[in-house]
Design an enzyme around this catalytic site. Structure first.
Site, PDB file in Angstrom:
ATOM      1  N   HIS A 306      -1.279   2.001  -2.487  1.00  0.00           N
ATOM      2  CA  HIS A 306      -1.668   3.413  -2.374  1.00  0.00           C
ATOM      3  C   HIS A 306      -0.473   4.272  -2.756  1.00  0.00           C
ATOM      4  O   HIS A 306       0.665   3.912  -2.451  1.00  0.00           O
ATOM      5  CB  HIS A 306      -2.103   3.729  -0.929  1.00  0.00           C
ATOM      6  CG  HIS A 306      -2.840   5.019  -0.801  1.00  0.00           C
ATOM      7  ND1 HIS A 306      -2.203   6.222  -0.656  1.00  0.00           N
ATOM      8  CD2 HIS A 306      -4.173   5.290  -0.812  1.00  0.00           C
ATOM      9  CE1 HIS A 306      -3.113   7.184  -0.575  1.00  0.00           C
ATOM     10  NE2 HIS A 306      -4.312   6.649  -0.669  1.00  0.00           N
ATOM     11  N   ASP A 364     -10.472   1.336   0.496  1.00  0.00           N
ATOM     12  CA  ASP A 364     -11.506   0.831  -0.405  1.00  0.00           C
ATOM     13  C   ASP A 364     -11.692  -0.676  -0.323  1.00  0.00           C
ATOM     14  O   ASP A 364     -12.656  -1.202  -0.862  1.00  0.00           O
ATOM     15  CB  ASP A 364     -11.162   1.216  -1.852  1.00  0.00           C
ATOM     16  CG  ASP A 364     -11.295   2.710  -2.055  1.00  0.00           C
ATOM     17  OD1 ASP A 364     -12.207   3.285  -1.449  1.00  0.00           O
ATOM     18  OD2 ASP A 364     -10.491   3.282  -2.796  1.00  0.00           O
TER      19      ASP A 364
END
Ligand code: ACO
Length: 429
Positions: A306, A364
Site C-alpha cells: 500500500h 482488497d
C-alpha cells in the site's frame, strides 16, 4: 499554530517558511508564498510529500497501521457501530446520540427513492455496459433531477444534497446491477436498514419471497464502514478539485466515481480475486511468490502492499474476520480461494522480501472473496466501493466548500516542451 520555521536557501538567499503542526501526524512546511518569494514552484509528482488541504475528518498513520474517522479507530466503529452512524460521524464530526441518530436515519431514509424518470435513463445504456459506466452517468445525471440542491452557497441545500447522495446511492447501485443482469428494478423498502435494503434491492426478484439474512446484512454494513473514507486519496482529491471550481455536488461525486474506477485505486479487489483463481491450489503458491520477488517479472501479489500503509492495513484484519463470518454463515466450509489466501498470507508475512519491503495484506486481499460469497459479480466490486465512499467524498467536499481559505485548485507544472517559436506556413514545413 506555527512555532517553528523551515529555512530554504534559494540562489544564495535564505527564505523562511512557517511549519504548521496538526493535532497528530507530520507537520507541514507552509510554502504558499514560495513562488512570490523565489519565482520557483515545488515539484512533487503524485503528491507524495504535499498536503493539499487542512482536514479534520480522517487520519491515517501508515507506519503504525492506524485509521481513525474523526478520531475513532476503524476497528471500534466496525465492531460496535453501523454505517449510518459512521456517515453521521463523518459528516457532522461527532457520534450521534439516540435522538440524533433516529432523526438522521429518518432523514436519509426519506430520500431513498429516485425520480421515476431516472429509471428510464438506465435503458439508454447497452445491456452489457459496465456498472461503473452506468454509475458515472447516472450519478452525474442527478444534478439534472434535483435542481433544488445544487446551490452550493446555501448550507441547507448542501445538506439536502449530501443526504440525497447517501440515500440514493444504494438505489442507483442496485439498479445498475439489475440492469446489468437483465432483471427488473426493485424499489427501496424504508422499513429495512441501509444495508439490508441494499441487499434486497440487489437480490430479490418479483416472483419469490426474499428474506434478508441479518448476518450477511451486518457483513455488508461493516464492508461499507471500512470503505467510508480514506483521507486525501486519488478519488477524494478529484472530488475536492472538481468542487473547488464551484461545481455542484452531484457532478463532483460523479468525478470521484470516474477516478475510483481505475485498477490502481478501486479495482484491486477484483485483481486479487483473479490472482487467487490463477494460483489455483496451495501447492502452486511458492511459484507465484517467487515470481512476485523476481525483478524481471512484472507479476505482483495483488492485495499486498500500500502507498500509505507500511504495516498491516487495519481494514484488512476486519475484512479477514468478516470473510470468515460470511463463509461460515453461508455454510461454505472449504473455499479453495480462501485456503490459498490464508496460506499465501502466512508465507508472504514470513518471507524476508515482503518483511523488508513492509508489504502486508491490504483491504482488497480478502474483500473479493467476501463480496463474491455475498453473491456479487466482480464487475460490481468497485460499485460497492463507490457506494460506501460517497459519504467520505461528500464530507470532504462539504469541508472544502465551508473552508474560507480554500481557492480553486490550480497545480503548476515544470514545463519541458518547446520554447516560443513562430508559426510556419504549411508549404514551408
Ligand atoms: N508484490 C511484490 N512486490 C511488491 C508489491 C507486491 N504486491 N508491492 C510492492 N512491491 C515491491 C516493489 O516491486 C518495490 O520493490 P523495489 O523497491 O525493489 O523496487 C517495492 O515493493 C515498493 O513498491 P512501490 O510500487 O514503489 O510502492 P508504492 O507505494 O508505489 O505502491 C501499491 C503501492 C501500488 C499498492 C503496490 O504495493 C502494489 O502494486 N500492490 C498490488 C496492488 C494492490 O493490491 N493495490 C491495492 C492497494 S489498496 C487500495 O487501493 C484500496
Amino acid at each position: 499554530m506555527a512555532d517553528t520555521t523551515a529555512k530554504l536557501n534559494v540562489g544564495g538567499t535564505d527564505q523562511e517558511y512557517s511549519v504548521l503542526d496538526g493535532s497528530i501526524g507530520p507537520s507541514v512546511v507552509n510554502i504558499a508564498s514560495l513562488y512570490k518569494d523565489t519565482g520557483m514552484f515545488t515539484y512533487d509528482p503524485g503528491f507524495t510529500s504535499t498536503a493539499s488541504c487542512e482536514s479534520k475528518i480522517t487520519y491515517i498513520d501508515g507506519d503504525e497501521g492506524t485509521l481513525l474517522y474523526r478520531g475513532y479507530p476503524i476497528d471500534q466503529l466496525a465492531d460496535h457501530g453501523d454505517f449510518l452512524e459512521t456517515c453521521y460521524l463523518l459528516l457532522y464530526g461527532d457520534l450521534p446520540n439516540k435522538a440524533e441518530k433516529n432523526d438522521f436515519v429518518d432523514r436519509v431514509t426519506y430520500h431513498t427513492m429516485i425520480h421515476e424518470q431516472m429509471s428510464r435513463f438506465f435503458s439508454g445504456f447497452r445491456r452489457d455496459a459496465h456498472p461503473m459506466a452506468i454509475m458515472v452517468g447516472t450519478v452525474g445525471a442527478l444534478a439534472a433531477f434535483y435542481h433544488d440542491s445544487t446551490d452550493i452557497s446555501d448550507p441547507h441545500q448542501r445538506m439536502i444534497a449530501s443526504l440525497r447522495m447517501i440515500a440514493k446511492m444504494p438505489t442507483i447501485a442496485a439498479m445498475a446491477y439489475k440492469y446489468h443482469v437483465g432483471q427488473p428494478f426493485v424499489y427501496p423498502r424504508n422499513d429495512l436498514d441501509y444495508s439490508a435494503n441494499f441487499l434486497r434491492m440487489c437480490f430479490s426478484v418479483p416472483c419469490e419471497e426474499y428474506k434478508v439474512n441479518p448476518v450477511l446484512a451486518r457483513a455488508m454494513d461493516r464492508i461499507f464502514i471500512l470503505h467510508a473514507d480514506h483521507e486525501q486519496n486519488a478519488s477524494t482529491s478529484t472530488v475536492r478539485l472538481a468542487g473547488s471550481s464551484g461545481a455542484n455536488p452531484f457532478a463532483c461525486i460523479a468525478a470521484g466515481i470516474a477516478c475510483l474506477w481505475g485498477p490502481a485505486h478501486g479495482g484491486a479487489n477484483e485483481a486479487a480475486l483473479n490472482m487467487l483463481s490463477e494460483i489455483g491450489s496451495v501447492d502452486r503458491i511458492p511459484e507465484f511468490v517467487a515470481r512476485a520477488k523476481d525483478k524481471n517479472d512484472p507479476f505482483r501479489l495483488m492485495g499486498f502492499g500500500h502507498r500509505v500503509y507500511k504495516n498491516y492495513d487495519p481494514r484488512a484484519k476486519i475484512m479477514q474476520k468478516t470473510c470468515h463470518e460470511v463463509l461460515g454463515e453461508l455454510g461454505i466450509k472449504d473455499d479453495p480461494l480462501l485456503d490459498i489466501a490464508m496460506e499465501l498470507e502466512k508465507i508472504a508475512l514470513n518471507d524476508p522480501y515482503f518483511v523488508e519491503k513492509k508489504l502486508y495484506p491490504n483491504i482488497d486481499f480478502y474483500s473479493g472473496i467476501t463480496l463474491r460469497a455475498l453473491g456479487f459479480p466482480t464487475t460490481m466490486f468497485t460499485v460497492l466501493f463507490a457506494l460506501a465512499r460517497t459519504v467520505g467524498w461528500i464530507a470532504q467536499w462539504k469541508e472544502m466548500v465551508e473552508d474560507p481559505s480554500q481557492r480553486i485548485g490550480r497545480p503548476r507544472q515544470l514545463y519541458t516542451g518547446s520554447p516560443k517559436r513562430d508559426y510556419t506556413p504549411i508549404e514551408q514545413r
